[in-house]
Motif scaffolding. Structure first.
Motif, mmCIF file in Angstrom:
data_model
loop_
_atom_site.group_PDB
_atom_site.id
_atom_site.type_symbol
_atom_site.label_atom_id
_atom_site.label_comp_id
_atom_site.label_asym_id
_atom_site.label_seq_id
_atom_site.Cartn_x
_atom_site.Cartn_y
_atom_site.Cartn_z
ATOM 1 N N THR A 267 7.671 7.562 10.641
ATOM 2 C CA THR A 267 8.969 8.700 9.893
ATOM 3 C C THR A 267 10.662 8.386 9.404
ATOM 4 O OG1 THR A 267 8.997 10.396 10.803
ATOM 5 C CG2 THR A 267 10.721 10.699 10.414
ATOM 6 N N ARG A 268 11.051 7.249 10.009
ATOM 7 C CA ARG A 268 11.771 6.279 10.441
ATOM 8 C C ARG A 268 11.998 5.216 9.368
ATOM 9 N NH1 ARG A 268 15.169 3.337 15.725
ATOM 10 N NH2 ARG A 268 15.025 5.641 15.654
ATOM 11 N N PHE A 269 10.603 4.394 9.325
ATOM 12 C CA PHE A 269 10.427 4.313 7.676
ATOM 13 C C PHE A 269 10.477 4.781 6.014
ATOM 14 C CE2 PHE A 269 7.769 3.178 3.859
ATOM 15 C CZ PHE A 269 7.257 1.819 4.286
ATOM 16 N N TYR A 270 9.945 5.572 6.485
ATOM 17 C CA TYR A 270 10.278 6.597 5.757
ATOM 18 C C TYR A 270 12.118 6.964 5.038
ATOM 19 C CZ TYR A 270 10.227 10.949 2.462
ATOM 20 O OH TYR A 270 10.966 12.268 1.701
ATOM 21 N N ASN A 271 12.164 7.225 6.186
ATOM 22 C CA ASN A 271 14.289 7.724 5.822
ATOM 23 C C ASN A 271 14.779 6.175 5.478
ATOM 24 O OD1 ASN A 271 13.756 9.963 6.802
ATOM 25 N ND2 ASN A 271 14.379 9.636 9.061
ATOM 26 N N ALA A 272 14.547 4.957 5.671
ATOM 27 C CA ALA A 272 14.894 4.054 6.146
ATOM 28 C C ALA A 272 14.746 3.724 4.638
ATOM 29 C CB ALA A 272 15.174 2.868 6.298
ATOM 30 N N VAL A 273 13.498 3.950 3.583
ATOM 31 C CA VAL A 273 13.110 4.158 1.861
ATOM 32 C C VAL A 273 14.336 4.955 1.031
ATOM 33 C CG1 VAL A 273 11.534 4.260 0.329
ATOM 34 C CG2 VAL A 273 10.582 2.565 3.150
ATOM 35 N N GLU A 274 13.729 6.232 1.604
ATOM 36 C CA GLU A 274 14.799 7.563 1.157
ATOM 37 C C GLU A 274 16.346 6.633 0.993
ATOM 38 O OE1 GLU A 274 14.963 11.678 1.339
ATOM 39 O OE2 GLU A 274 14.567 11.195 2.891
ATOM 40 N N ARG B 4 1.184 -0.900 0.249
ATOM 41 C CA ARG B 4 -0.079 -0.148 -0.148
ATOM 42 C C ARG B 4 0.933 1.334 0.031
ATOM 43 N NH1 ARG B 4 -2.759 3.633 3.583
ATOM 44 N NH2 ARG B 4 -0.939 2.363 5.111
ATOM 45 N N LEU B 5 1.654 1.598 1.010
ATOM 46 C CA LEU B 5 2.467 2.502 1.233
ATOM 47 C C LEU B 5 4.016 1.795 0.188
ATOM 48 C CD1 LEU B 5 3.296 2.903 5.223
ATOM 49 C CD2 LEU B 5 1.897 3.999 3.763
ATOM 50 N N MET B 6 4.543 1.373 -0.654
ATOM 51 C CA MET B 6 5.127 1.577 -1.146
ATOM 52 C C MET B 6 4.807 1.375 -2.913
ATOM 53 S SD MET B 6 8.255 2.146 0.341
ATOM 54 C CE MET B 6 9.069 1.080 -1.576
ATOM 55 N N ALA B 7 3.424 1.162 -2.863
ATOM 56 C CA ALA B 7 2.355 0.958 -4.478
ATOM 57 C C ALA B 7 3.548 1.727 -5.076
ATOM 58 C CB ALA B 7 1.419 1.505 -4.123
ATOM 59 N N PRO B 8 3.603 3.402 -5.267
ATOM 60 C CA PRO B 8 4.079 3.640 -6.587
ATOM 61 C C PRO B 8 5.553 3.143 -6.658
ATOM 62 C CG PRO B 8 3.314 5.825 -5.509
ATOM 63 C CD PRO B 8 3.041 4.241 -4.376
ATOM 64 N N ALA B 9 6.395 2.779 -6.039
ATOM 65 C CA ALA B 9 7.601 2.031 -6.112
ATOM 66 C C ALA B 9 7.786 0.536 -6.534
ATOM 67 C CB ALA B 9 8.851 1.612 -4.539
ATOM 68 N N ALA B 10 6.853 0.159 -6.084
ATOM 69 C CA ALA B 10 6.219 -0.977 -6.264
ATOM 70 C C ALA B 10 6.030 -1.374 -8.096
ATOM 71 C CB ALA B 10 4.985 -2.078 -5.929
#
Length: 285
Positions: A213-220, A84-90
C-alpha cells in the motif's frame, strides 16, 4: 520512494519471536505434533510456503522501486528492463523523459488500475494460504471427532458386565479408550497448529499489505505530479466528445514534443555559433 526495509524487519522479528516460543514449548508441541504426523506435517508445510510467499511479496517491491529511481535519473538501463508491477507504466513512459513527462488523467488511472490488479493478485494468494490453514485445522478437528465417536461406540459395545473379574474389565476399558483419546489428540492438535499458523500468516500478510500500500501511494503521488488536466476536467465540465478530447490531448502532446525538439535545435545552433566564432578568432590570429 524508500525500500520496504522496516516491514521486513518487523516480519523477521515476529518470526523470531514465534520460533522462540516454539522452542520454549517444544515438548508440548512435539507431543501434539505426533498425534497425527501426516496432517500436522501438511499444516506445517503450508505455513512455511505461506511465510516464504509473504516475504516474496515485500522483496518484489525492491526491483520496482529501483526501476522508478533509475527512470527518474534518466538511466538507459531502466528502459531496457521489464518490471512486473510497473509494466503498464513502463510501456507508457518508455519513450518519455522525467523532465518533460506528461500524462493525462485517463492514462494515469489506467496505469494505477494495472498496478492494483497485480497487487490484488498477490494478496489473494496470501489470503488463500491463511484460509487454507484454518480449513485444514477444522478438517483435522472433524476427522479426529469422527474417529473418537466411532472408537467410543466400539468400546461400549465391547464391554461385558457378566460378574467376571473387575480388574480385567477395567483393563479392557483402558485399552478401548486409547483409540478415542488418539482421535481427540488429532482433533485438538490439528486445530492448534491450524489456528496458530493462520495467526502467523495473518500478521505477515498484514505487514506485506502495508508495504504494498505504501508503494502504491508513492507511485500514485509520483504520477499525480506529472499528470496534466484537460481544460474540461480543470473547469469541472465534461467534454462534448471523447474523440475531440483525445485529439486535443494528442495535439498538445505533439506541440510539447515539438517544443522540446526546437529547444534542442536551438541549443545545437548556439553551440555551432560558438564553434564558428572560435574558429574565426583563430583564423584572425
Amino acid at each position: 520512494m524508500q525500500k520496504p526495509q522496516k516491514f521486513i524487519v518487523r516480519m523477521s522479528l515476529f518470526v523470531v519471536a514465534v520460533v522462540a516460543i516454539g522452542v520454549a514449548l517444544k515438548d508440548m508441541l512435539m507431543t501434539a505434533f505426533l498425534a497425527n504426523v501426516a496432517l500436522n506435517g501438511a499444516i506445517a508445510a503450508v505455513l512455511l510456503i505461506g511465510i516464504g510467499f509473504a516475504y516474496r511479496r515485500v522483496f518484489d517491491l525492491n526491483p520496482e522501486i529501483e526501476w522508478i529511481k533509475a527512470f527518474k535519473r534518466h538511466e538507459v538501463g531502466a528502459r531496457s528492463t521489464n518490471p512486473r508491477l510497473m509494466a503498464p507504466a513502463a510501456a507508457l513512459l518508455s519513450e518519455q523523459e522525467e523532465g518533460g513527462m506528461r500524462l493525462s488523467t485517463l492514462s494515469m488511472r489506467s496505469v494505477l488500475d494495472g498496478i492494483v490488479s497485480r497487487l490484488e493478485e498477490s494478496r489473494e494468494i496470501s489470503r488463500y494460504f491463511t484460509g487454507r490453514l484454518s480449513f485444514m485445522g477444522l478438517l483435522g478437528t472433524f476427522w479426529g471427532l469422527l474417529g473418537t465417536i466411532g472408537a467410543i461406540g466400539s468400546t461400549i459395545e465391547g464391554l461385558t458386565v457378566d460378574g467376571s473379574d473387575a480388574a480385567l474389565m477395567f483393563d479392557e476399558l483402558k485399552a478401548g479408550l486409547e483409540a478415542p483419546l488418539a482421535g481427540m489428540g488429532t482433533a485438538f492438535s490439528s486445530s492448534l497448529f491450524g489456528l496458530a499458523g493462520s495467526l502467523i500468516l495473518g500478521f505477515l500478510d498484514l505487514q506485506a499489505s502495508q508495504a504494498q500500500t505504501r508503494f502504491y501511494n508513492a507511485v500514485e503521488d509520483w504520477l499525480a505530479s506529472v499528470t496534466t488536466l484537460s481544460r474540461g476536467e480543470a473547469d469541472g465540465m465534461s467534454s462534448p466528445s471523447s474523440y475531440m478530447t483525445a485529439l486535443m490531448e494528442q495535439t498538445a502532446d505533439g506541440i510539447d514534443r515539438l517544443q522540446r525538439t526546437l529547444k534542442q535545435g536551438e541549443g545545437e545552433r548556439y553551440q555551432l555559433q560558438e564553434t564558428m566564432t572560435s574558429i574565426a578568432e583563430a583564423l584572425a590570429g
